[in-house]
Design a protein around this motif. Structure first.
Motif, PDB file in Angstrom:
ATOM      1  N   UNK A  52      16.797 -61.316 105.685  1.00  0.00           N
ATOM      2  CA  UNK A  52      17.456 -61.973 104.546  1.00  0.00           C
ATOM      3  C   UNK A  52      18.740 -61.258 104.124  1.00  0.00           C
ATOM      4  N   UNK A  53      18.922 -60.015 104.549  1.00  0.00           N
ATOM      5  CA  UNK A  53      20.166 -59.304 104.251  1.00  0.00           C
ATOM      6  C   UNK A  53      21.330 -59.853 105.070  1.00  0.00           C
ATOM      7  N   UNK A  54      21.009 -60.615 106.131  1.00  0.00           N
ATOM      8  CA  UNK A  54      22.000 -61.187 107.053  1.00  0.00           C
ATOM      9  C   UNK A  54      22.776 -60.106 107.821  1.00  0.00           C
ATOM     10  N   UNK A  55      22.167 -58.916 107.915  1.00  0.00           N
ATOM     11  CA  UNK A  55      22.786 -57.839 108.689  1.00  0.00           C
ATOM     12  C   UNK A  55      22.124 -57.648 110.052  1.00  0.00           C
TER      13      UNK A  55
ATOM     14  N   UNK B 249      26.272 -56.025 116.880  1.00  0.00           N
ATOM     15  CA  UNK B 249      26.577 -55.819 115.460  1.00  0.00           C
ATOM     16  C   UNK B 249      26.107 -54.424 115.064  1.00  0.00           C
ATOM     17  N   UNK B 250      26.183 -54.137 113.770  1.00  0.00           N
ATOM     18  CA  UNK B 250      25.715 -52.834 113.293  1.00  0.00           C
ATOM     19  C   UNK B 250      24.214 -52.696 113.534  1.00  0.00           C
ATOM     20  N   UNK B 251      23.764 -51.454 113.599  1.00  0.00           N
ATOM     21  CA  UNK B 251      22.339 -51.170 113.758  1.00  0.00           C
ATOM     22  C   UNK B 251      21.721 -51.102 112.361  1.00  0.00           C
ATOM     23  N   UNK B 252      21.108 -52.191 111.943  1.00  0.00           N
ATOM     24  CA  UNK B 252      20.623 -52.319 110.566  1.00  0.00           C
ATOM     25  C   UNK B 252      19.150 -51.940 110.436  1.00  0.00           C
ATOM     26  N   UNK B 253      18.265 -52.737 111.045  1.00  0.00           N
ATOM     27  CA  UNK B 253      16.822 -52.518 110.925  1.00  0.00           C
ATOM     28  C   UNK B 253      16.168 -52.862 112.248  1.00  0.00           C
TER      29      UNK B 253
END
Length: 800
Positions: free
Chosen positions: A128-131, A208-212
């Protein structure tokens, strides 16, 4: 199920108060989620799930609510989405596991407890963070399967699901990585990261970035596979003849000519071996600097011949060496042993020798996964590695209770004096079990063990399925059918299979699945993984290991003191508590040695990681730049200060501005007046103004190209210089590390020596980049035909 704080022998209750509180918190959250499910269940129909996701997105991105503040509602909605798609209601313990995953910890959940569906809840919440959320698995079969099956749930919720696999084009991968949730393997994740940091244009990046991340079979990926870094390589100049000659020499050695340390998997020549090497290769001093490559190749060949084993560490397939994951028994296509060891094994097995490679880019799994803002994992067996998870990855291991009690009968080990007696005992046991039609799963440590056992059973007329590194295409079908009446399944280690063994009709009445291990493993959790294939979700089952004093773990654990005693009972088996305790102690020792080795990798790679981060950040800044004025100013200042400190501009320990100007005239053809007796500051100032003017004139000459092309041209010069020098730096650090491991330092820590030497190399590396960029800017011209032959590297650069 209600948790009660009693004094029992349960592993969970032996954890610290802090851990216990977290487990209680997980249970409280789970109970709140289940209550919320009752509230939502009558109202949430198929069309309503996307509307709930839209409400959650608004709460996060518009109202700025935290994930924790909406966790209960999000978990309840995802709980019901699973029920809507598959008709499955999660158990409370699964919701507890989901909370542990969201918390950034390892959820230890036994085989069959539903880890795949458990991951849906935290994956949905964090998506839901869209990351972006990465769900990492051990092989492409599992990642593509789960992306399709679990993807139906996320699609119902209005989220996009991607699957990254090896054969996709960069454009296809970019589209997949852009989705809300991505299923992929650990290897592809790592290689894509390295490739992203080798691109020449920003638009060519795919990640993309390494989020979770949620890592499935987390102990297999972050512990077992962490011993081997991911490497992208290029060729070096060692001929096939060299490898064969060294292999022939090593094969001619006697046992007293070399020493092998099987615990650390290192090899050394003895004094007699050194003398033979000096005579064979016609050198007076084998350990002189000029023979460093020869020594490296000899040690590789000793390891290949006397430590690494066919069908245990690798197999031969279509004239190629294919590595085997010794913990899971899986083939590792595309992976090679590094630093020439792979070529030494190819020479040993007399297959085609692929050119040895030099490292172009590399990263360890430890540093790859520590880049995530939040990292979590799940496994059936992680508690024994809790210290490592905490020290290296800052993840605690939370042991989630099973929904139903485990009633599997874990029988004592059966121990024999010799391997031959053990094999006979195993075959007799298989035959006696098969007569009752009780299904049996035989877990072996290696490919050749599984095939040897299969040959014996085939000669006796028994039908069976065999699953090992050579026969993994039908993996899911073989494992899924292993619990049917009368089935005999032989398999290498069972980690990360991703498919439950369900019992066939009437099997429960026979005692469930009988799991028979043919040998103990280095790590207790690998044994537990095999055991865990039986007794899932409260099923009955049996597990038992058959051992001999010839087994590798027994040999490596210093248990020869029992050998004479066992031989006195000849072929009869023995069940002994003292030997069982000794085996457990030996496994702990080997686990400790393996942990120390992985920790050493982390210590050495911390140095490389520091340098890699600086290099990759510099690359990214250059890729994004639209004006290089700032870069050129910084580069010039650094270059001139480094030159001021170099020996070539000093005469009798005194700085000489004349030598300084002479050096620049020679290197850059500047025609500077070689003034004497100027201070360092004055010399640098004069030179800086002249070089800036020259560079400005040079760049202005490019203006007949349009502005974008000029910027792109300068960008490529910077990137080319960084990449070529970074590759040299990696090679130098590899050699430095190898050399330090073979050298002894009185009262000194070799890691500290490595850090100091690596820092010096890094300073030289950055200075070389500065000088090379200035040289290329001053001495190349993309518009001049006369320049094409003068600088082939730059010509290739422009074409690329």
């Amino acid at each position: 199920m209600v948790l009660k704080k009693k004094k029992t022998k349960n592993k969970r209750q032996k954890q610290s108060i802090k851990y216990y509180k977290l487990l209680r918190k997980a249970e409280t959250i789970a109970e709140e989620v289940l209550e919320k499910v009752k509230v939502y269940q009558d109202d949430l129909k198929a069309a309503a799930f996307k509307r709930k996701t839209e409400q959650f997105l608004e709460a996060i991105h518009k109202d700025k609510k935290s994930l924790n503040s909406i966790l209960i509602d999000v978990f309840a909605v995802s709980f019901l989405s699973i029920k809507e798609v598959y008709g499955i209601k999660l158990h409370k313990v699964q919701v507890m596991g989901a909370y542990a995953l969201h918390h950034g910890d390892v959820a230890e959940m036994k085989t069959g407890e539903g880890k795949t569906l458990t991951a849906v809840l935290p994956a949905y919440l964090n998506a839901l963070t869209k990351k972006g959320v990465h769900i990492v698995t051990v092989n492409e079969y599992l990642s593509t399967r789960d992306a399709y099956n679990i993807g139906k749930i996320f699609n119902l919720l209005g989220l996009s699901v991607g699957s990254v696999v090896k054969d996709q084009t960069p454009e296809e991968k970019r589209k997949e990585y852009a989705k809300d949730l991505v299923y992929l393997t650990n290897a592809e994740l790592g290689f894509d990261y390295l490739r992203d940091n080798m691109v020449m244009n920003l638009k060519d990046k795919i990640q993309r970035e390494f989020n979770y991340a949620i890592v499935d079979e987390v102990d297999s990926i972050l512990i077992d596979e962490a011993r081997t870094p991911l490497i992208i390589s290029g060729g070096v100049n060692v001929t096939e003849k060299n490898y064969h000659e060294i292999n022939q020499f090593v094969a001619s050695l006697k046992e007293d000519d070399y020493i092998v340390d099987r615990e650390t998997r290192q090899a050394f020549l003895t004094e007699s071996g050194v003398l033979k090497a000096e005579e064979h290769f016609n050198t007076k001093n084998l350990y002189s600097y000029k023979n460093s490559l020869l020594v490296h190749l000899i040690f590789n060949s000793i390891q290949a011949n006397y430590i690494y084993k066919l069908d245990v560490d690798y197999t031969v397939k279509e004239d190629q060496i294919i590595l085997i994951d010794v913990f899971t028994g899986r083939l590792l296509p595309g992976r090679q042993f590094s630093e020439g060891l792979n070529q030494a094994i190819e020479a040993k097995e007399n297959v085609k020798i692929n050119p040895e490679t030099k490292t172009l880019a590399s990263i360890t799994y430890q540093n790859l996964f520590r880049m995530y803002k939040k990292l979590s994992g799940m496994s059936g067996t992680a508690l024994t590695e809790e210290e490592e998870f905490l020290d290296i990855y800052n993840m605690r291991v939370l042991t989630i209770p099973t929904d139903l009690p485990i009633i599997r009968d874990d029988r004592p080990d059966v121990i024999y004096a010799t391997k031959e007696a053990k094999i006979n005992g195993i075959v007799n046991k298989i035959i006696s079990i098969h007569k009752t039609k009780q299904p049996i799963l035989i877990g072996t440590r290696s490919v050749n063990e599984s095939e040897d056992l299969g040959d014996i059973l085939e000669k006796k007329g028994y039908s069976f399925e065999i699953l090992n590194a050579k026969n993994h295409a039908r993996e899911a079908d073989i494992i899924a059918n292993a619990g049917q009446l009368g089935s005999i399944t032989i398999s290498t280690n069972m980690a990360g299979r991703g498919t439950d063994i369900k019992l066939g009709k009437g099997v429960k009445d026979l005692g469930g699945l009988f799991v028979l291990g043919t040998e103990r493993n280095e790590a207790r959790r690998i044994d537990d993984q095999l055991r865990g294939r039986s007794g899932r979700q409260g099923d009955v089952g049996v597990s038992q290991f058959y051992l001999s004093m010839d087994d590798e773990v027994m040999q490596r654990s210093g248990m020869k003191k029992f050998q004479k005693f066992l031989k006195s009972i000849d072929k009869d088996p023995l069940e002994s508590k003292s030997i069982a305790r000794a085996i457990k102690s030996a496994q702990k020792k080997l686990e400790g040695l393996n942990y120390d080795y992985r920790k050493s990798i982390v210590e050495y790679d911390a140095v490389l990681n520091y340098q890699r981060i600086i290099t990759y950040n510099q690359r990214d800044a250059i890729l994004k730049a639209t004006d290089f004025t700032k870069f050129i100013d910084q580069l010039l200042d650094s270059f001139l200060k480094n030159l001021s400190k170099s020996e070539v501009v000093f005469s009798k320990n005194t700085f000489s501005s004349k030598l300084y100007f002479a050096k620049l005239n020679h290197d850059f053809n500047l025609n500077l007046e070689e003034k004497d007796n100027l201070s360092i500051e004055k010399t640098e100032m004069i030179t800086r103004e002249i070089l800036l003017k020259k560079l400005s004139e040079k760049i202005n000459n490019f203006i007949e190209l349009n502005k974008f092309d000029v910027i792109d041209y300068i960008r490529k010069i910077f990137l080319f210089s960084i990449d070529t020098n970074w590759q040299k730096q990696l090679d130098q650090l590899d050699r430095l590390k190898s050399g330090i491991r073979y050298r002894q330092y009185a009262q000194k820590n070799p890691v500290q020596i490595y850090i100091q030497e690596a820092d010096k190399l890094f300073n030289l590396y950055r200075a070389e980049i500065n000088e090379q960029v200035i040289t290329m800017l001053l001495n190349t011209n993309p518009l001049s035909d006369n320049n094409k032959n003068r600088n082939e590297k730059t010509k290739e650069l422009l074409v690329n």
